[in-house]
Design an enzyme around this catalytic site. Structure first.
Site, PDB file in Angstrom:
ATOM      1  N   SER A 156      39.584  -1.174  68.081  1.00 21.46           N
ATOM      2  CA  SER A 156      39.779  -1.168  69.784  1.00 21.46           C
ATOM      3  C   SER A 156      40.844  -1.967  69.902  1.00 21.46           C
ATOM      4  CB  SER A 156      38.564  -1.868  70.505  1.00 21.46           C
ATOM      5  OG  SER A 156      38.945  -2.142  71.957  1.00 21.46           O
ATOM      6  N   TYR A 220      32.351  -8.626  70.992  1.00 22.34           N
ATOM      7  CA  TYR A 220      32.912  -7.360  70.636  1.00 22.34           C
ATOM      8  C   TYR A 220      34.328  -7.413  70.166  1.00 22.34           C
ATOM      9  CZ  TYR A 220      34.167  -2.301  71.292  1.00 22.34           C
ATOM     10  OH  TYR A 220      34.598  -1.080  71.202  1.00 22.34           O
TER      11      TYR A 220
HETATM   12  N1  LIG Z   1      34.258   4.469  74.132  1.00 20.96           N
HETATM   13  C1  LIG Z   1      35.284   3.658  74.204  1.00 20.96           C
HETATM   14  O1  LIG Z   1      35.943   3.538  75.226  1.00 20.96           O
HETATM   15  C2  LIG Z   1      35.877   2.964  72.900  1.00 20.96           C
HETATM   16  C3  LIG Z   1      36.841   2.156  73.081  1.00 20.96           C
HETATM   17  C4  LIG Z   1      37.239   1.489  71.903  1.00 20.96           C
HETATM   18  C5  LIG Z   1      36.529   1.570  70.777  1.00 20.96           C
HETATM   19  N2  LIG Z   1      35.462   2.395  70.838  1.00 20.96           N
HETATM   20  C6  LIG Z   1      34.775   2.408  69.562  1.00 20.96           C
HETATM   21  O2  LIG Z   1      34.579   3.623  69.250  1.00 20.96           O
HETATM   22  C7  LIG Z   1      33.322   3.697  68.445  1.00 20.96           C
HETATM   23  C8  LIG Z   1      32.416   4.771  68.845  1.00 20.96           C
HETATM   24  O3  LIG Z   1      31.867   4.220  70.163  1.00 20.96           O
HETATM   25  P1  LIG Z   1      31.549   5.423  71.259  1.00 20.96           P
HETATM   26  O4  LIG Z   1      32.315   5.040  72.588  1.00 20.96           O
HETATM   27  O5  LIG Z   1      31.181   6.862  70.751  1.00 20.96           O
HETATM   28  O6  LIG Z   1      29.951   4.743  71.464  1.00 20.96           O
HETATM   29  P2  LIG Z   1      28.682   5.642  71.514  1.00 20.96           P
HETATM   30  O7  LIG Z   1      28.676   6.768  72.170  1.00 20.96           O
HETATM   31  O8  LIG Z   1      27.629   4.475  71.979  1.00 20.96           O
HETATM   32  O9  LIG Z   1      28.253   5.722  69.967  1.00 20.96           O
HETATM   33  C9  LIG Z   1      28.015   4.911  69.170  1.00 20.96           C
HETATM   34  C10 LIG Z   1      27.433   5.317  67.797  1.00 20.96           C
HETATM   35  O10 LIG Z   1      27.233   4.326  66.877  1.00 20.96           O
HETATM   36  C11 LIG Z   1      25.965   4.372  66.276  1.00 20.96           C
HETATM   37  N3  LIG Z   1      25.462   3.083  65.845  1.00 20.96           N
HETATM   38  C12 LIG Z   1      25.287   2.096  66.514  1.00 20.96           C
HETATM   39  N4  LIG Z   1      24.512   1.203  65.642  1.00 20.96           N
HETATM   40  C13 LIG Z   1      24.605   1.892  64.372  1.00 20.96           C
HETATM   41  C14 LIG Z   1      23.803   1.577  63.077  1.00 20.96           C
HETATM   42  N5  LIG Z   1      23.221   0.142  62.884  1.00 20.96           N
HETATM   43  N6  LIG Z   1      23.805   2.451  62.285  1.00 20.96           N
HETATM   44  C15 LIG Z   1      24.414   3.582  62.492  1.00 20.96           C
HETATM   45  N7  LIG Z   1      24.823   4.128  63.394  1.00 20.96           N
HETATM   46  C16 LIG Z   1      24.991   2.941  64.582  1.00 20.96           C
HETATM   47  C17 LIG Z   1      25.216   4.995  67.652  1.00 20.96           C
HETATM   48  O11 LIG Z   1      23.891   5.461  67.200  1.00 20.96           O
HETATM   49  P3  LIG Z   1      22.551   5.346  68.180  1.00 20.96           P
HETATM   50  O12 LIG Z   1      22.636   6.650  68.855  1.00 20.96           O
HETATM   51  O13 LIG Z   1      21.510   5.648  67.170  1.00 20.96           O
HETATM   52  O14 LIG Z   1      22.434   4.400  68.888  1.00 20.96           O
HETATM   53  C18 LIG Z   1      26.145   5.861  68.104  1.00 20.96           C
HETATM   54  O15 LIG Z   1      25.926   7.399  67.264  1.00 20.96           O
HETATM   55  C19 LIG Z   1      32.840   2.402  68.243  1.00 20.96           C
HETATM   56  O16 LIG Z   1      32.987   1.752  66.936  1.00 20.96           O
HETATM   57  C20 LIG Z   1      33.277   1.668  69.494  1.00 20.96           C
HETATM   58  O17 LIG Z   1      33.511   0.360  69.449  1.00 20.96           O
HETATM   59  C21 LIG Z   1      34.816   2.988  71.800  1.00 20.96           C
END
Ligand SMILES: NC(=O)c1ccc[n+]([C@@H]2O[C@H](COP(=O)([O-])OP(=O)(O)OC[C@H]3O[C@@H](n4cnc5c(N)ncnc54)[C@H](OP(=O)(O)O)[C@@H]3O)[C@@H](O)[C@H]2O)c1
Length: 301
Positions: A156, A220
């Site tokens: 991020s 974070y």
């Molecule tokens: N969305 C944004 O604006 C944004 C911006 C910058 C970076 N990111 C990064 O992008 C990545 C994906 O985020 P997202 O926005 O797609 O969030 P999301 O929709 O909440 O998805 C997160 C995923 O991580 C999984 N997860 C969490 N803990 C886990 C564990 N212990 N073992 C295996 N899986 C686990 C969740 O599984 P469950 O469904 O089981 O909880 C879910 O599948 C993250 O690393 C986040 O920091 C996102």
């Protein structure tokens, strides 16, 4: 260092096929799910992993309904070494090796603020787990992936050093050629000590409200600073190994502010958010090894 890298032959424009194997963590929803979909669309065999078997099976079912038969599922709780080992063994017996690893799973701070339990949990998932998954799967990365096997970490922009007030840390973390995993571990562990002692809000650690962020994202941000630095440290380790035969290209990537359960107010679609991690996995630009990307461009650390 760069001489060693530039000696590698450039990859062919489309080097991948159905025999190419990619593994994506935290892929039952959000950006991870979309990364799987985009890689599957390229004809690659993609292993969608999720910590919950039911949510994982539903995600696979949805992809199969969209016409993608080249997707497979295995459970992976990135926080459990037993679970990581079980995935590694299954990948070894099922495919023999893999070409692409995308560390995507991630969690956010508790909206009520920082406490030690939450801080440990965020760092366990966003930092230590990325290291553990990568270290365990590294031996499975194939020697003969054209242009080199690839490891991508979804990080991020909140992990850019402009959010870190402690200038000593900024100086050491900016010296990317000499950064080590031990230093990054010590950085993370010092943060946890400061949280435990109630000293985390005394000016050393990210206060992103000063950069206009409303959400409490202190831990974070620390986790993403650490994981971006880890990618550079891993790159240094891989280059120093002089394993010219086994090329592994590592990158970190910011997907942007993407509308998902993690960021319901995000402004980008998951399709846009998955674009750069997928592009890095396919095109692996050699000038960006160990670096942070956003919108297919190298970003400042
Ligand atoms: N969305 C944004 O604006 C944004 C911006 C910058 C970076 N990111 C990064 O992008 C990545 C994906 O985020 P997202 O926005 O797609 O969030 P999301 O929709 O909440 O998805 C997160 C995923 O991580 C999984 N997860 C969490 N803990 C886990 C564990 N212990 N073992 C295996 N899986 C686990 C969740 O599984 P469950 O469904 O089981 O909880 C879910 O599948 C993250 O690393 C986040 O920091 C996102």
């Amino acid at each position: 260092m760069s001489g060693l890298i530039s000696a590698f032959p450039a990859p062919a424009p489309q080097w991948w096929s159905k025999d190419t194997v990619a593994v994506v963590t935290g892929a039952n929803k959000g950006i991870g799910f979309e990364i799987v979909r985009q890689l599957a669309k390229e004809g690659i065999t993609v292993v969608l992993t999720a910590r919950d078997a039911t949510r994982g099976a539903e995600a696979i079912e949805s992809l199969k309904k969209q016409g993608f038969q080249n997707v497979n599922f295995h459970t992976l709780d990135v926080g459990s070494q037993e679970s990581i080992d079980a995935l590694a063994e299954w990948l070894r017996t099922t495919y023999g090796g893999i070409d692409i690893l995308i560390n995507n799973a991630g969690i956010l701070d508790d909206p009520n603020g920082v406490n030690l339990e939450i801080a440990k949990s965020v760092l366990a998932t966003n930092y230590f787990a990325v290291k553990n998954v990568t270290k365990t799967l590294l031996p499975l990365l194939r020697d003969d992936t054209p242009g080199g096997a690839r490891v991508i970490v979804v990080a991020s922009r909140l992990g850019q050093l402009k959010g870190l007030p402690n200038k000593d840390y900024v100086t050491t973390l900016t010296d990317r050629e000499h950064i080590t995993e031990d230093f990054v571990d010590s950085f993370v562990n010092k943060y946890l000590v400061d949280v435990a002692n109630g000293n985390h809000n005394k000016g050393d650690w990210p206060d992103l409200t000063k950069l206009g962020w409303e959400a409490p994202v202190e831990t974070y941000a620390v986790s993403k600073i650490a994981v971006i630095a880890y990618v550079s440290a891993l790159h240094n380790t891989l280059v120093a190994r002089h394993e010219g035969e086994k090329k592994i290209n590592v990158f970190s990537s910011c997907p942007g502010h993407v509308r998902t359960d993690l960021a319901p107010n995000g402004i980008k679609t998951v399709e846009e958010g998955a674009d750069t991690p997928v592009w890095l996995a396919l095109h692996s630009p050699k000038e960006g090894l160990g670096k942070l990307y956003g919108e297919r461009t190298i970003l400042d650390f």
